[in-house]
Design a protein around this motif. Structure first.
Motif, mmCIF file in Angstrom:
data_model
loop_
_atom_site.group_PDB
_atom_site.id
_atom_site.type_symbol
_atom_site.label_atom_id
_atom_site.label_comp_id
_atom_site.label_asym_id
_atom_site.label_seq_id
_atom_site.Cartn_x
_atom_site.Cartn_y
_atom_site.Cartn_z
ATOM 1 N N GLU A 178 0.801 -1.218 0.000
ATOM 2 C CA GLU A 178 0.000 0.000 0.000
ATOM 3 C C GLU A 178 0.840 1.277 0.000
ATOM 4 O OE1 GLU A 178 -0.579 -2.619 1.731
ATOM 5 O OE2 GLU A 178 -2.711 -3.162 1.649
ATOM 6 N N ILE A 179 2.146 1.159 0.206
ATOM 7 C CA ILE A 179 3.024 2.340 0.231
ATOM 8 C C ILE A 179 3.613 2.559 -1.152
ATOM 9 C CG2 ILE A 179 5.198 3.261 1.131
ATOM 10 C CD1 ILE A 179 4.552 1.971 3.796
ATOM 11 N N SER A 180 3.390 3.747 -1.717
ATOM 12 C CA SER A 180 3.940 4.055 -3.043
ATOM 13 C C SER A 180 5.251 4.828 -2.954
ATOM 14 C CB SER A 180 2.928 4.855 -3.875
ATOM 15 O OG SER A 180 2.589 6.075 -3.229
ATOM 16 N N ARG A 181 5.430 5.637 -1.895
ATOM 17 C CA ARG A 181 6.683 6.383 -1.695
ATOM 18 C C ARG A 181 6.961 6.465 -0.210
ATOM 19 N NH1 ARG A 181 7.626 11.928 -4.679
ATOM 20 N NH2 ARG A 181 9.688 11.460 -3.824
ATOM 21 N N ILE A 182 8.237 6.481 0.120
ATOM 22 C CA ILE A 182 8.624 6.634 1.527
ATOM 23 C C ILE A 182 9.955 7.370 1.586
ATOM 24 C CG2 ILE A 182 9.700 4.340 1.572
ATOM 25 C CD1 ILE A 182 8.854 4.169 4.548
ATOM 26 N N GLU A 183 10.052 8.348 2.468
ATOM 27 C CA GLU A 183 11.280 9.137 2.636
ATOM 28 C C GLU A 183 11.450 9.468 4.110
ATOM 29 O OE1 GLU A 183 13.630 10.210 0.586
ATOM 30 O OE2 GLU A 183 12.794 9.998 -1.441
ATOM 31 N N LEU A 201 8.060 9.976 6.207
ATOM 32 C CA LEU A 201 6.912 10.400 5.404
ATOM 33 C C LEU A 201 6.559 9.305 4.410
ATOM 34 C CD1 LEU A 201 5.039 12.851 4.840
ATOM 35 C CD2 LEU A 201 6.665 13.513 3.059
ATOM 36 N N VAL A 202 5.268 8.989 4.334
ATOM 37 C CA VAL A 202 4.788 7.902 3.487
ATOM 38 C C VAL A 202 3.657 8.409 2.600
ATOM 39 C CG1 VAL A 202 3.423 5.770 3.543
ATOM 40 C CG2 VAL A 202 5.460 5.980 4.966
ATOM 41 N N ALA A 203 3.663 7.981 1.333
ATOM 42 C CA ALA A 203 2.523 8.218 0.431
ATOM 43 C C ALA A 203 1.733 6.923 0.319
ATOM 44 C CB ALA A 203 3.011 8.658 -0.943
ATOM 45 N N SER A 204 0.450 6.983 0.667
ATOM 46 C CA SER A 204 -0.378 5.784 0.626
ATOM 47 C C SER A 204 -1.851 6.168 0.613
ATOM 48 C CB SER A 204 -0.098 4.887 1.830
ATOM 49 O OG SER A 204 -0.945 3.761 1.829
ATOM 50 N N GLU A 205 -2.644 5.326 -0.018
ATOM 51 C CA GLU A 205 -4.104 5.496 -0.015
ATOM 52 C C GLU A 205 -4.741 4.702 1.122
ATOM 53 O OE1 GLU A 205 -5.755 7.542 -2.074
ATOM 54 O OE2 GLU A 205 -3.811 8.142 -2.923
ATOM 55 N N ASP A 242 8.459 9.734 14.314
ATOM 56 C CA ASP A 242 7.145 10.249 13.911
ATOM 57 C C ASP A 242 6.854 9.811 12.483
ATOM 58 O OD1 ASP A 242 6.820 11.694 16.333
ATOM 59 O OD2 ASP A 242 8.085 13.298 15.542
ATOM 60 N N LEU A 243 5.666 9.318 12.246
ATOM 61 C CA LEU A 243 5.245 8.887 10.910
ATOM 62 C C LEU A 243 4.076 9.739 10.438
ATOM 63 C CD1 LEU A 243 5.548 6.615 8.659
ATOM 64 C CD2 LEU A 243 3.603 5.538 9.784
ATOM 65 N N ARG A 244 4.144 10.184 9.184
ATOM 66 C CA ARG A 244 3.040 10.926 8.567
ATOM 67 C C ARG A 244 2.670 10.227 7.264
ATOM 68 N NH1 ARG A 244 3.713 12.642 12.833
ATOM 69 N NH2 ARG A 244 3.880 14.792 13.586
ATOM 70 N N VAL A 245 1.362 10.061 7.040
ATOM 71 C CA VAL A 245 0.867 9.462 5.801
ATOM 72 C C VAL A 245 0.082 10.518 5.036
ATOM 73 C CG1 VAL A 245 -0.515 7.625 4.775
ATOM 74 C CG2 VAL A 245 0.723 7.199 6.908
ATOM 75 N N ALA A 253 4.859 18.329 -1.339
ATOM 76 C CA ALA A 253 4.635 19.429 -0.396
ATOM 77 C C ALA A 253 4.944 18.992 1.029
ATOM 78 C CB ALA A 253 3.192 19.913 -0.502
ATOM 79 N N ALA A 254 4.520 17.782 1.386
ATOM 80 C CA ALA A 254 4.786 17.271 2.736
ATOM 81 C C ALA A 254 6.273 17.048 2.953
ATOM 82 C CB ALA A 254 4.018 15.972 2.952
ATOM 83 N N LEU A 255 6.961 16.545 1.922
ATOM 84 C CA LEU A 255 8.397 16.299 2.053
ATOM 85 C C LEU A 255 9.139 17.606 2.285
ATOM 86 C CD1 LEU A 255 10.671 14.231 1.995
ATOM 87 C CD2 LEU A 255 10.756 14.478 -0.502
ATOM 88 N N HIS A 256 8.746 18.645 1.553
ATOM 89 C CA HIS A 256 9.375 19.954 1.769
ATOM 90 C C HIS A 256 9.062 20.462 3.173
ATOM 91 C CE1 HIS A 256 9.448 24.416 1.685
ATOM 92 N NE2 HIS A 256 10.580 24.194 1.044
ATOM 93 N N TYR A 257 7.817 20.361 3.573
ATOM 94 C CA TYR A 257 7.381 20.879 4.873
ATOM 95 C C TYR A 257 8.120 20.187 6.020
ATOM 96 C CZ TYR A 257 4.153 22.199 8.638
ATOM 97 O OH TYR A 257 3.609 22.673 9.800
ATOM 98 N N PHE A 258 8.207 18.857 5.971
ATOM 99 C CA PHE A 258 8.782 18.115 7.093
ATOM 100 C C PHE A 258 10.313 17.999 7.021
ATOM 101 C CE2 PHE A 258 4.361 16.472 7.241
ATOM 102 C CZ PHE A 258 4.062 16.876 8.533
ATOM 103 N N THR A 259 10.904 18.392 5.892
ATOM 104 C CA THR A 259 12.372 18.425 5.830
ATOM 105 C C THR A 259 12.895 19.659 6.547
ATOM 106 O OG1 THR A 259 12.513 17.133 3.782
ATOM 107 C CG2 THR A 259 14.371 18.581 4.281
ATOM 108 N N GLY A 260 12.176 20.778 6.436
ATOM 109 C CA GLY A 260 12.615 21.997 7.121
ATOM 110 C C GLY A 260 13.837 22.607 6.442
ATOM 111 N N SER A 261 14.616 23.368 7.197
ATOM 112 C CA SER A 261 14.391 23.744 8.588
ATOM 113 C C SER A 261 13.207 24.691 8.755
ATOM 114 C CB SER A 261 15.639 24.436 9.139
ATOM 115 O OG SER A 261 15.820 25.701 8.478
#
Length: 570
Positions: A178-183, A201-205, A242-245, A253-261
């Motif tokens: 179910e996971i299409s991308r993970i970083e 960070l995970v991309a999943s439906e 911490d895990l975010r889906v 957008a999420a990858l940029h947001y959670f990479t920071g700083s």
């Protein structure tokens, strides 16, 4: 049980034995075991599970192999539990303070009943330590300073240890269809030398399936929170993850947001606002319409910027550089042509000259430098002039037989307190390269320490300043030294400074690497390898260079052999 955890147990055992006054050879054996485990390229837990013979690892005999296997299988290290019954286990924490050795710790325990950092702080604040023989008011004050610094850094995990944890965890999660991308995002992705926690960070439906798999991982000791799209757990090593889906369309957008700083993100959001846009972890919006967010590149494009490498995202000029087309072409590990700092079994390394060369050949290096310790470092069996000349002859003979790699004759020579180098100029003249380092008298004032190095750099045989600040991450603070003056002098004299890639050092730090680049001083990314496995630490040093905005041209060991030899011939 990760290698870092196994190593910590052996260090604790060695600490308690040393405080107890046990045989120094026994103490050293456990410290060596910890070092071997830390540097192993394979998880020892996996080797035990697969029934492999741990005694086949160089430096691990049958006795240590048995102890490691029992520790992995039961969580108990034979001998440690018995010691902990006889003496407070927390005494090992006190060994982290530079001001305290085993004898002083034993005196504090016996005379003041100190058994932990908390109790040490209490007796120091009460002025009781200064009354003990061999301590004094100044030592008491320094102990309090060190305790304060320890508490500031205790909650952060070294980057290399985080890698040991996150690699298997990501692989475990990625097996879910179910996971299409993970970083891994956060400070880990920015390659900071320590991380407070890990952000995955995970991309999943199917977020429910992801949550279930994540929270049921065998390493999870506590589930702090668990919702539909986010969860926080604490691993058995106490590291928070911490895990975010998110949906695939929001992943960039999420990858940029959670990479920071945080400062970088605020600056980007401000730019978006000036263009009538809104950026959050779900995408880029114009009003209620979502216009981008699938990739990070899309996010940056909406504020008219090219993609910015994660290592630069600290809001320290990267946005202006991106806007003006001045982003650096950051150095890659593949740009490194050779490793210029490593040790063999002639001193305190675990592998022979031939084994280190063969390991470097497998990495495709064009050259390496053998830089064993000089005679001053007696604990490392440092080389005197006679033994060094024998090694020079051995390397010359080896070079006659090799065709695809050049072995440079070198030494890691101690910088003595008066600024002299630890070996006569006559023998240093016979070498191709010197790495000059401080291994003693860390307590000198900034003025004294700086002058010490400057005097050493006046010697034309001085090539590279090794691990320039002397720090050990989470263990020992850098000694006081005016690095600006050192870098200025290096520019004048044609010397280089090392970016030491040992996981416990990562010295120079990224901001100092930036100072090197600005001053036109070449850095040398080297592993300071004490075993063949340690050569793989190169990527950690390259990350420090990248955090300093360094390109290929800013490093010594991206040069061809001929170019390198020209630079070394001061």
């Amino acid at each position: 049980m990760h290698n870092a955890e196994i190593a910590r147990k052996f260090h604790e055992l060695a600490d308690l034995l040393e405080i107890q006054g046990a045989n120094p050879f026994r103490v050293r054996a456990y410290r060596n075991a910890a070092s071997i485990v830390e540097g192993s390229s394979r998880p020892l837990e996996d080797m035990v599970a697969e029934g492999e013979d741990l005694s086949a690892i160089k430096g691990i005999g049958n006795d240590l192999a048995g102890k490691i296997a029992e520790l992995v299988e039961t969580g108990n290290l034979p001998g440690l539990e018995a010691l902990q019954k006889d003496m407070p286990a927390q005494l090992s924490e006190l060994m982290r303070l530079d001001q305290l050795g085993p004898r002083r710790i034993r005196a504090l325990n016996e005379e003041l009943g100190v058994s932990s950092l908390k109790e040490l702080k209490e007796v120091a604040e009460a002025g009781k330590i200064r009354k003990l023989a061999g301590f004094g008011a100044r030592t008491e004050s320094r102990i309090l300073e060190e305790i304060s610094k320890l508490s500031d850094r205790d909650h952060r995990t070294r980057l290399a240890e985080a890698e040991q944890v996150v690699g298997p965890l990501v692989a475990y999660l990625d097996k879910l269809d179910e996971i299409s991308r993970i970083e891994v995002a956060g400070s880990y992705r920015r390659r900071k030398e320590t991380v407070g926690d890990l952000d995955i960070l995970v991309a999943s439906e199917n977020s429910k399936a992801v949550m279930e798999r994540f929270t049921s991982h065998p390493e999870v000791a506590k589930v702090a929170s668990k919702g539909k799209t986010r969860a926080t757990v604490f691993l058995k090593s106490d590291l928070q993850v911490d895990l975010r889906v998110v949906k695939a369309d929001s992943f960039g957008a999420a990858l940029h947001y959670f990479t920071g700083s945080r400062a970088h993100n605020v600056a980007i959001r401000k730019m978006a606002g000036e263009n009538g846009l809104k950026i959050n972890e779900y995408g880029v919006y114009r009003g209620r319409k979502r216009i981008a967010g699938k990739t990070e590149t899309e996010v940056f494009e909406q504020v008219n910027l090219p993609w910015i490498p994660p290592e630069l995202r600290e809001n320290k000029g990267e946005i202006e550089a991106a806007r003006e087309g001045r982003l650096p072409d950051l150095v890659e590990e593949s740009d490194i042509r050779g490793d210029l700092h490593m040790h063999t079994s002639a001193t305190d390394g675990r592998n022979s000259l031939e084994e280190m060369v063969e390991a470097a050949r497998r990495l495709g290096y064009e050259y390496i430098a053998i830089t064993d310790h000089s005679r001053r470092l007696t604990m490392a069996n440092g080389l005197d002039a006679k033994r060094l000349r024998q090694q020079i002859a051995d390397i010359d003979k080896l070079n006659d037989e090799l065709g695809d790699i050049r072995v440079l004759k070198g030494i890691e020579v101690d910088i003595l307190e008066d600024g002299k180098l630890d070996l006569p100029d006559e023998v240093l003249n016979e070498l191709d390269i010197t790495v000059c380092s401080i291994h003693s008298r860390f307590e000198l004032s900034e003025k004294q320490q700086t002058e010490r190095v400057l005097r050493a750099m006046d010697n034309p045989r001085f090539n590279i300043l090794g691990h320039p600040t002397g720090r050990l991450i989470n263990t020992r603070e850098a000694y006081q030294i005016d690095l600006e003056a050192i870098i200025e002098a290096a520019a004048e004299r044609g010397c280089c400074l090392e970016l030491n890639a040992q996981p416990s050092r990562l010295d120079l730090a990224g901001h100092y690497a930036g100072m090197l680049r600005e001053a036109g001083v070449l850095g040398a990314v080297s592993t300071d390898a004490h075993a063949t496995d340690h050569l793989r630490f190169m990527h950690l040093g390259v990350a420090q260079a990248r955090r300093g905005w360094m390109e290929k041209k800013h490093l010594l060991n991206t040069r061809t052999l001929k170019q390198l030899q020209g630079i070394l011939a001061r």
